[in-house]
Motif scaffolding. Structure first.
Motif, PDB file in Angstrom:
ATOM      1  N   ILE A   1       0.853  -1.197   0.000  1.00  0.00           N
ATOM      2  CA  ILE A   1       0.000   0.000   0.000  1.00  0.00           C
ATOM      3  C   ILE A   1       0.887   1.245   0.000  1.00  0.00           C
ATOM      4  CG2 ILE A   1      -1.571   1.390   1.446  1.00  0.00           C
ATOM      5  CD1 ILE A   1      -3.010  -1.245   2.144  1.00  0.00           C
ATOM      6  N   PHE A   2       1.917   1.227   0.829  1.00  0.00           N
ATOM      7  CA  PHE A   2       2.872   2.345   0.861  1.00  0.00           C
ATOM      8  C   PHE A   2       3.487   2.552  -0.524  1.00  0.00           C
ATOM      9  CE2 PHE A   2       7.450   3.223   1.024  1.00  0.00           C
ATOM     10  CZ  PHE A   2       7.404   4.558   1.372  1.00  0.00           C
ATOM     11  N   GLN A   3       3.932   1.477  -1.153  1.00  0.00           N
ATOM     12  CA  GLN A   3       4.559   1.576  -2.481  1.00  0.00           C
ATOM     13  C   GLN A   3       3.576   2.120  -3.517  1.00  0.00           C
ATOM     14  OE1 GLN A   3       7.735   1.022  -3.425  1.00  0.00           O
ATOM     15  NE2 GLN A   3       8.293   0.595  -1.303  1.00  0.00           N
ATOM     16  N   GLN A   4       2.379   1.568  -3.523  1.00  0.00           N
ATOM     17  CA  GLN A   4       1.375   1.978  -4.508  1.00  0.00           C
ATOM     18  C   GLN A   4       0.988   3.448  -4.329  1.00  0.00           C
ATOM     19  OE1 GLN A   4       0.029   0.245  -7.143  1.00  0.00           O
ATOM     20  NE2 GLN A   4       1.484  -1.387  -6.670  1.00  0.00           N
ATOM     21  N   ALA A   5       0.898   3.884  -3.073  1.00  0.00           N
ATOM     22  CA  ALA A   5       0.449   5.246  -2.771  1.00  0.00           C
ATOM     23  C   ALA A   5       1.591   6.245  -2.773  1.00  0.00           C
ATOM     24  CB  ALA A   5      -0.247   5.267  -1.409  1.00  0.00           C
ATOM     25  N   LYS A   6       2.822   5.748  -2.890  1.00  0.00           N
ATOM     26  CA  LYS A   6       4.012   6.617  -2.830  1.00  0.00           C
ATOM     27  C   LYS A   6       4.007   7.451  -1.545  1.00  0.00           C
ATOM     28  CE  LYS A   6       4.555   6.927  -7.837  1.00  0.00           C
ATOM     29  NZ  LYS A   6       3.462   6.149  -8.342  1.00  0.00           N
ATOM     30  N   GLY A   7       3.427   6.874  -0.486  1.00  0.00           N
ATOM     31  CA  GLY A   7       3.413   7.537   0.815  1.00  0.00           C
ATOM     32  C   GLY A   7       2.383   8.645   0.969  1.00  0.00           C
ATOM     33  N   VAL A   8       1.531   8.847  -0.030  1.00  0.00           N
ATOM     34  CA  VAL A   8       0.525   9.918   0.030  1.00  0.00           C
ATOM     35  C   VAL A   8      -0.650   9.438   0.896  1.00  0.00           C
ATOM     36  CG1 VAL A   8      -1.069  11.351  -1.302  1.00  0.00           C
ATOM     37  CG2 VAL A   8       1.206  10.816  -2.223  1.00  0.00           C
ATOM     38  N   PRO A   9      -0.888  10.120   2.030  1.00  0.00           N
ATOM     39  CA  PRO A   9      -1.923   9.661   2.962  1.00  0.00           C
ATOM     40  C   PRO A   9      -3.305   9.472   2.344  1.00  0.00           C
ATOM     41  CG  PRO A   9      -0.559  11.295   4.033  1.00  0.00           C
ATOM     42  CD  PRO A   9      -0.146  11.257   2.579  1.00  0.00           C
ATOM     43  N   ARG A  10      -3.747  10.378   1.504  1.00  0.00           N
ATOM     44  CA  ARG A  10      -5.084  10.263   0.915  1.00  0.00           C
ATOM     45  C   ARG A  10      -5.211   9.000   0.064  1.00  0.00           C
ATOM     46  NH1 ARG A  10      -7.916  15.165  -2.222  1.00  0.00           N
ATOM     47  NH2 ARG A  10      -7.477  16.090  -0.226  1.00  0.00           N
ATOM     48  N   VAL A  11      -4.160   8.705  -0.695  1.00  0.00           N
ATOM     49  CA  VAL A  11      -4.179   7.510  -1.540  1.00  0.00           C
ATOM     50  C   VAL A  11      -4.133   6.257  -0.661  1.00  0.00           C
ATOM     51  CG1 VAL A  11      -2.994   6.276  -3.406  1.00  0.00           C
ATOM     52  CG2 VAL A  11      -3.094   8.782  -3.439  1.00  0.00           C
ATOM     53  N   MET A  12      -3.325   6.296   0.404  1.00  0.00           N
ATOM     54  CA  MET A  12      -3.288   5.165   1.335  1.00  0.00           C
ATOM     55  C   MET A  12      -4.658   4.957   1.967  1.00  0.00           C
ATOM     56  SD  MET A  12       0.532   5.327   3.078  1.00  0.00           S
ATOM     57  CE  MET A  12      -0.040   6.286   4.419  1.00  0.00           C
ATOM     58  N   ASN A  13      -5.314   6.041   2.376  1.00  0.00           N
ATOM     59  CA  ASN A  13      -6.666   5.936   2.948  1.00  0.00           C
ATOM     60  C   ASN A  13      -7.612   5.234   1.985  1.00  0.00           C
ATOM     61  OD1 ASN A  13      -5.901   7.337   5.237  1.00  0.00           O
ATOM     62  ND2 ASN A  13      -6.811   9.264   4.587  1.00  0.00           N
ATOM     63  N   ASN A  14      -7.578   5.665   0.728  1.00  0.00           N
ATOM     64  CA  ASN A  14      -8.480   5.090  -0.275  1.00  0.00           C
ATOM     65  C   ASN A  14      -8.210   3.603  -0.483  1.00  0.00           C
ATOM     66  OD1 ASN A  14      -9.692   7.574  -0.624  1.00  0.00           O
ATOM     67  ND2 ASN A  14      -8.495   8.098  -2.430  1.00  0.00           N
TER      68      ASN A  14
END
Length: 184
Positions: free
Chosen positions: A143-156
């Motif tokens: 999830i971290f890799q996919q979201a590049k550490g962006v909290p909003r993307v991780m939330n989704n």
């Protein structure tokens, strides 16, 4: 997207001023309020616009012009524009050079690192009342890799994974679940 008339109307409403239809009427009402605030109370008005990446370059230019007035060499209005990464690209356009030159302070948030991402997800689960392991370690890493550490993307991604395990009546988000979510 909202144009300058919509922004001015919103400002007027927030300042308890009567809204209007014509841009010039709204501009005069808002400017009068700002000037009165500066003159009578020696206060600078602060205008904060979030999600600025949604504004067109035309609207940004009109905002720049709107903020381009002074009273006795003092600026009665400060503007804070907050936006996502796309906004950074917009203000670097050649057509936005005049706006870019007027920016006194810039700050860019970077994504979380791997350990911060793990803590972020764990914290949100704890706040939601979960203390058990709901995401496997490899899923959190992915999830971290996919979201590049962006909290909003991780939330989704986390939300979509939780919905997926709910539908499957499972207790743990594993890699096959995440892979299914990523394919959607």
């Amino acid at each position: 997207t909202i144009g300058i008339r919509g922004i001015l109307n919103s400002i007027a409403i927030q300042l308890n001023l009567e809204g209007g239809y014509f841009k010039w009427q709204l501009l005069e009402k808002v400017k009068h309020f700002i000037e009165k605030n500066a003159h009578d109370f020696n206060k600078t008005t602060l205008l904060i616009i979030d999600e600025a990446q949604l504004l067109t370059t035309k609207t940004l230019e009109e905002l720049r012009l709107f903020t381009n007035f002074k009273i006795d060499s003092q600026t009665p209005l400060n503007l804070i524009l907050s936006g996502q990464s796309d906004f950074h690209k917009t203000i670097h356009l050649n057509s936005m050079k005049a706006l870019y030159q007027r920016i006194n302070f810039r700050y860019h948030l970077t994504g979380l690192d791997s350990s911060e991402a793990r803590s972020y997800i764990t914290h949100h689960l704890t706040v939601a009342g979960r203390t058990d392991e709901l995401f496997s370690d490899d899923v959190i890493s992915e999830i971290f890799q996919q979201a590049k550490g962006v909290p909003r993307v991780m939330n989704n991604l986390c939300y979509d994974c939780l919905m997926e395990i709910y539908q499957q009546n499972k207790n743990l988000v594993d890699m096959p679940t995440l892979e299914k979510v990523l394919l959607k």
